[in-house]
Design an enzyme around this catalytic site. Structure first.
Site, mmCIF file in Angstrom:
data_model
loop_
_atom_site.group_PDB
_atom_site.id
_atom_site.type_symbol
_atom_site.label_atom_id
_atom_site.label_comp_id
_atom_site.label_asym_id
_atom_site.label_seq_id
_atom_site.Cartn_x
_atom_site.Cartn_y
_atom_site.Cartn_z
ATOM 1 N N ARG A 34 0.844 -1.221 0.000
ATOM 2 C CA ARG A 34 0.000 0.000 0.000
ATOM 3 C C ARG A 34 0.872 1.262 0.000
ATOM 4 O O ARG A 34 0.585 2.227 -0.687
ATOM 5 C CB ARG A 34 -0.918 0.024 1.217
ATOM 6 C CG ARG A 34 -1.795 -1.202 1.387
ATOM 7 C CD ARG A 34 -3.103 -1.131 0.619
ATOM 8 N NE ARG A 34 -3.900 -2.316 0.887
ATOM 9 C CZ ARG A 34 -3.873 -3.442 0.161
ATOM 10 N NH1 ARG A 34 -3.112 -3.530 -0.915
ATOM 11 N NH2 ARG A 34 -4.639 -4.479 0.491
ATOM 12 N N GLU A 178 -13.866 -14.386 9.345
ATOM 13 C CA GLU A 178 -13.759 -13.811 7.993
ATOM 14 C C GLU A 178 -13.431 -14.868 6.943
ATOM 15 O O GLU A 178 -12.262 -15.195 6.725
ATOM 16 C CB GLU A 178 -12.688 -12.697 7.967
ATOM 17 C CG GLU A 178 -12.549 -12.080 6.575
ATOM 18 C CD GLU A 178 -11.506 -10.961 6.493
ATOM 19 O OE1 GLU A 178 -10.913 -10.605 7.537
ATOM 20 O OE2 GLU A 178 -11.287 -10.453 5.392
ATOM 21 N N LYS A 220 -17.627 -11.672 8.857
ATOM 22 C CA LYS A 220 -17.054 -10.719 7.892
ATOM 23 C C LYS A 220 -16.912 -11.415 6.546
ATOM 24 O O LYS A 220 -15.850 -11.963 6.213
ATOM 25 C CB LYS A 220 -15.703 -10.205 8.414
ATOM 26 C CG LYS A 220 -14.995 -9.260 7.461
ATOM 27 C CD LYS A 220 -13.841 -8.525 8.119
ATOM 28 C CE LYS A 220 -13.038 -7.754 7.097
ATOM 29 N NZ LYS A 220 -12.063 -6.839 7.690
ATOM 30 N N SER A 261 -14.346 -5.255 1.699
ATOM 31 C CA SER A 261 -14.525 -4.638 0.379
ATOM 32 C C SER A 261 -13.820 -5.441 -0.720
ATOM 33 O O SER A 261 -14.238 -5.373 -1.884
ATOM 34 C CB SER A 261 -14.065 -3.177 0.380
ATOM 35 O OG SER A 261 -12.731 -3.035 0.790
ATOM 36 N N GLY A 262 -12.766 -6.164 -0.396
ATOM 37 C CA GLY A 262 -12.190 -7.159 -1.297
ATOM 38 C C GLY A 262 -11.669 -6.674 -2.640
ATOM 39 O O GLY A 262 -11.580 -7.451 -3.578
ATOM 40 N N GLY A 263 -11.380 -5.371 -2.754
ATOM 41 C CA GLY A 263 -10.900 -4.852 -4.033
ATOM 42 C C GLY A 263 -11.937 -4.011 -4.763
ATOM 43 O O GLY A 263 -11.662 -3.475 -5.841
ATOM 44 N N SER A 290 -16.708 -3.836 7.411
ATOM 45 C CA SER A 290 -15.369 -3.842 7.999
ATOM 46 C C SER A 290 -14.392 -3.686 6.835
ATOM 47 O O SER A 290 -13.647 -4.615 6.513
ATOM 48 C CB SER A 290 -15.112 -5.137 8.767
ATOM 49 O OG SER A 290 -13.783 -5.130 9.242
ATOM 50 N N ARG A 293 -9.420 -1.391 2.394
ATOM 51 C CA ARG A 293 -9.099 -0.516 1.262
ATOM 52 C C ARG A 293 -10.187 0.500 0.954
ATOM 53 O O ARG A 293 -9.906 1.666 0.693
ATOM 54 C CB ARG A 293 -8.818 -1.361 0.019
ATOM 55 C CG ARG A 293 -7.465 -2.012 0.042
ATOM 56 C CD ARG A 293 -7.373 -3.151 -0.943
ATOM 57 N NE ARG A 293 -8.124 -4.328 -0.508
ATOM 58 C CZ ARG A 293 -8.202 -5.471 -1.185
ATOM 59 N NH1 ARG A 293 -7.588 -5.587 -2.342
ATOM 60 N NH2 ARG A 293 -8.880 -6.497 -0.709
HETATM 61 C C1 5MM Z 1 -6.575 -4.692 6.029
HETATM 62 O O1 5MM Z 1 -6.169 -5.912 5.415
HETATM 63 C C2 5MM Z 1 -6.389 -7.081 6.213
HETATM 64 C C3 5MM Z 1 -5.132 -7.838 6.400
HETATM 65 O O2 5MM Z 1 -4.699 -8.433 5.214
HETATM 66 P P1 5MM Z 1 -3.264 -9.192 5.166
HETATM 67 O O3 5MM Z 1 -3.184 -10.146 6.314
HETATM 68 O O4 5MM Z 1 -3.300 -9.861 3.828
HETATM 69 O O5 5MM Z 1 -2.214 -8.148 5.249
HETATM 70 C C4 5MM Z 1 -7.500 -7.938 5.558
HETATM 71 O O6 5MM Z 1 -7.777 -9.112 6.250
HETATM 72 C C5 5MM Z 1 -8.724 -7.093 5.551
HETATM 73 O O7 5MM Z 1 -9.168 -6.934 6.882
HETATM 74 C C6 5MM Z 1 -9.839 -7.698 4.747
HETATM 75 O O8 5MM Z 1 -9.375 -8.276 3.547
HETATM 76 C C7 5MM Z 1 -10.805 -6.591 4.410
HETATM 77 O O9 5MM Z 1 -10.104 -5.566 3.754
HETATM 78 P P2 5MM Z 1 -10.631 -5.053 2.361
HETATM 79 O O10 5MM Z 1 -9.553 -4.144 1.862
HETATM 80 O O11 5MM Z 1 -10.839 -6.268 1.503
HETATM 81 O O12 5MM Z 1 -11.929 -4.342 2.695
#
Ligand code: 5MM
Length: 339
Positions: A34, A178, A220, A261-263, A290, A293
């Site tokens: 990021r 999740e 989640k 949000s997953g991308g 939750s 990104r």
């Molecule tokens: C914030 O990212 C979280 C940690 O990811 P890594 O262990 O891969 O570094 C991730 O679990 C996040 O909480 C979820 O994917 C939700 O984040 P998004 O960006 O998909 O909303």
């Protein structure tokens, strides 16, 4: 306070109308990615400065009830010397902690993955409690392919989520469960719906087997969307497909569902959450978020690693948090983006 009373109090503090959970628990490789995108080096000081600006954004607590942190953040401080978990709680934002240790390939099951981190989890939670954390998060990841995720993969991942959740509850931590079905791929929305339904069935079977108290956990999940390379589906289509799967799989005892949000882009994720709440208002669970990104991206861009941009970054975060708060109540419109 007994563990049961602690769990109930944490659910009460987290599950509130118009307030969601900020995911700021990027592991070292993810936060480095990021930061790289905005030309910032991932040093401990830069991570502290960035997460400090997020957690001390004035008024964030109106829209955010909890924040998931990475272990390192629990002991970091704001510029004026307050521990970050304490600074969050000053705004009634409950500090939580990511406790999984990332994923590896699932042995003898090509293409499936599994998340690690159960060994010593109870002991780690005791330490995190001392540092102010009251809930936890564990993520399992599912790739959609012709024969993926396999039945073996789904069973193994569900077992991990359930064992994690049971350990958390036995230590007085509310578990966020999740299971993320990835958007990557060229599959259609129907295939995503089928996989998500099978995944959630397996997860709730395992939670039942391990005696996890559904009233004291949060789910989640990912939304039901077509694969990334396909044309996007509109918010009403995403909401209808997602609600159909959730109604078939998630017991009414679960108090709240916090989508990842997953991308999805920030505006896309807000519009989809809004559509979910417009058509799913009569659901037994709250439909909240939750996002990582989709909440942070504009703030990260505005910050760019410069202390002079902190206020602009906080405003960008507050804007997304406020619009998502409206979406949680089914009151968001795209025109609000220009206000
Ligand atoms: C914030 O990212 C979280 C940690 O990811 P890594 O262990 O891969 O570094 C991730 O679990 C996040 O909480 C979820 O994917 C939700 O984040 P998004 O960006 O998909 O909303």
């Amino acid at each position: 306070m007994s563990h049961e009373a602690a769990l109930q109090a944490t659910i009460g503090d987290l599950v509130q109308s118009g307030r969601g959970i900020l995911a700021a628990d990027e592991s070292a490789p993810t936060i480095a990615k990021r930061f790289q995108a905005i030309g910032v080096e991932s040093t401990e000081e830069n991570r502290r400065a960035y997460r400090s600006l997020l957690l001390s954004a004035p008024g964030l607590g109106a829209y955010i009830s909890g924040v998931i942190l990475f272990e390192e953040t629990l002991s970091q401080k704001t510029d004026d010397g307050r521990l970050l978990p304490a600074a969050a709680w000053e705004q009634k934002i409950v500090p939580g902690i990511k406790v999984d240790k990332g994923k590896i390939p699932l042995a003898l099951s090509p293409g499936d993955e599994i998340t690690q981190g159960l060994d010593g989890l109870a002991e780690r939670l005791a330490g995190y409690r001392e540092q102010g954390a009251r809930f936890a998060k564990w993520r399992e990841v599912y790739t959609i392919g012709k024969h993926l995720p396999s039945v073996t993969g789904m069973a193994a991942n569900a077992e991990m989520l359930a064992r994690y959740a049971a350990v958390c509850q036995s230590e007085g931590f509310v578990p966020i469960v999740e299971p993320e079905v990835l958007m990557d791929g060229d599959h259609g929305l129907e295939r995503c719906a089928d996989v998500t339904e099978a995944v959630l069935h397996a997860v709730f079977h395992a939670l039942h087997r391990h005696r996890v108290v559904l009233e004291h956990m949060l789910l989640k999940p990912s939304m039901v969307v077509p694969g990334k390379v396909q044309p996007k589906a509109g918010p009403e289509t995403v909401a209808a497909a997602t609600l159909r799967v959730l109604r078939r799989t998630v017991p009414a005892a679960v108090p709240s569902i916090h989508f990842l949000s997953g991308g999805q882009g920030p505006e896309e994720a807000t519009a989809n959450l809004d559509a979910l709440n417009r058509s799913g208002g009569a659901s037994p669970w709250r439909l909240s978020l939750s996002y990582g990104r989709a909440l942070q991206q504009p703030a990260l861009q505005a910050w760019g690693g410069k202390s002079g941009n902190v206020q602009a970054a906080q405003q960008a975060l507050l804007k997304r948090a406020r619009l998502n708060s409206l979406a949680m109540q089914g009151r968001y419109t795209a025109e609000m983006e220009n206000d």
